[in-house]
Design an enzyme around this catalytic site. Structure first.
Site, PDB file in Angstrom:
ATOM      1  CG  ASP A  90       3.153  -1.589   6.685  1.00  0.00           C
ATOM      2  OD1 ASP A  90       2.026  -1.421   6.973  1.00  0.00           O
ATOM      3  OD2 ASP A  90       3.724  -2.334   6.655  1.00  0.00           O
ATOM      4  CB  ALA A 211      10.616  -2.834   6.645  1.00  0.00           C
TER       5      ALA A 211
END
Length: 322
Positions: A90, A211
């Site tokens: 990511d 996240a």
């Protein structure tokens, strides 16, 4: 019919003809996958654009470089491509978002990272999964970014922007290397919210809700929602909790005059910049978004189940009826 035959048939019908490749050095597996993609796309007769950063990675095999392969500046990848494939995790897609947001060019992630909420393609099944993409078996996902500005007065008293950056995941106010908490004030749409003593504040998009914000106790927000999460980091009060506000909100943070440490601000984990007591941190939605491309069998809840280890139960605790 072989995988190659299936893939060639898909490529001929696909409207993706110019494919961009991006990645970053650091892992041998990333270099291996980039080379596999170069070989595969070349065999399929597609035009390839590789950004200068990726092309300079030691071990990338570009070959003799014919008219089908171009090396272009990273900031201009959107001009040369119909689709950009990002190899990595990511973090690699976060980097790509800064140059591809607003271009209308979709991004497809090939997962060579750890979790990979944004990178879906299995590197062990490149030919098969890419053939499905080229056959039109995908769905589009639009993600908004945050714009972060540090505002202050110049020597003549005029307001100016001292720093500006963008974040697909989050903007983080933190104390840097200090062990002291930050004393700051928060406003949303010019309305006072609170004065807080904390290690910092994470301002996250729905994309970033899985996240750093998640580690700070923030909620998981579906990426289709137009919302922003504000998650305090180790607040010095038991009553402080994350809050979710509209994506159109104007978020303003000022450091209190009694603050004893140097606050820092970072966008998507990039290099931090200082925020002084006489400056204002302004966070709003960016007017450009990033388009992600996903295989049909990938959805947000499936990603949560696999990446966050949901539904890890034994047969004794199975949710299915016997």
């Amino acid at each position: 019919m072989t995988d190659t035959a299936i893939s060639l048939t898909s490529v001929k019908k696909s409207h993706f003809k110019r494919i961009g490749l991006m990645g970053r050095a650091g892992k041998k597996s990333i270099i291996t996958t980039l080379n596999e993609l170069i070989h595969l796309l070349t065999r399929w007769g597609l035009d390839i654009a590789i950004d200068t950063n990726t092309a300079s990675i030691d071990g990338i095999h570009i070959g003799g470089r014919d008219d089908h392969i171009k090396i272009v500046p990273r900031g201009r990848m959107g001009e040369y491509c119909d689709l950009v494939m990002v190899v990595g995790g990511d973090g690699s897609i976060l980097q790509a978002s800064t140059v591809l947001a607003g271009t209308g060019v979709p991004v497809l992630g090939v997962n060579r990272g750890r979790l990979g909420f944004l990178a879906d393609i299995n590197p062990e099944r490149l030919a098969v999964e890419l053939s499905e993409i080229f056959a039109g078996e995908y769905h589009i996902d639009e993600r908004f970014l945050l714009k972060m500005q540090i505002l202050g007065s110049d020597d003549n008293g005029h307001m100016q922007v001292f720093h500006e950056s963008y974040a697909l995941n989050d903007v983080v106010l933190h104390a840097g290397k200090s062990v002291h908490t930050i004393d700051f004030k928060l406003q949303i749409d010019d309305i006072d919210v609170y004065r807080q003593h904390a290690d910092g504040l994470i301002v996250a998009t729905p994309t970033g809700s899985t996240a750093y914000s998640l580690s700070a106790g923030g909620p998981i927000i579906h990426p289709n929602l137009d919302a922003i999460c504000l998650a305090p980091m180790h607040p010095h009060t038991l009553s402080s909790r994350p809050i979710v506000v509209a994506g159109t909100s104007k978020i303003t943070i000022n450091i209190h005059k009694d603050n004893r440490t140097q606050p820092m601000v970072s966008s998507d984990g990039e290099a931090s910049v200082p925020l002084d007591n006489n400056q204002t941190l302004l966070i709003t939605k960016h007017n450009k978004s990033l388009i992600l491309l996903h295989p049909l069998d990938v959805d947000f809840y499936q990603a949560c189940r696999t990446k966050l280890n949901w539904s890890l139960y034994t047969e004794e605790f199975s949710l299915k009826d016997e």
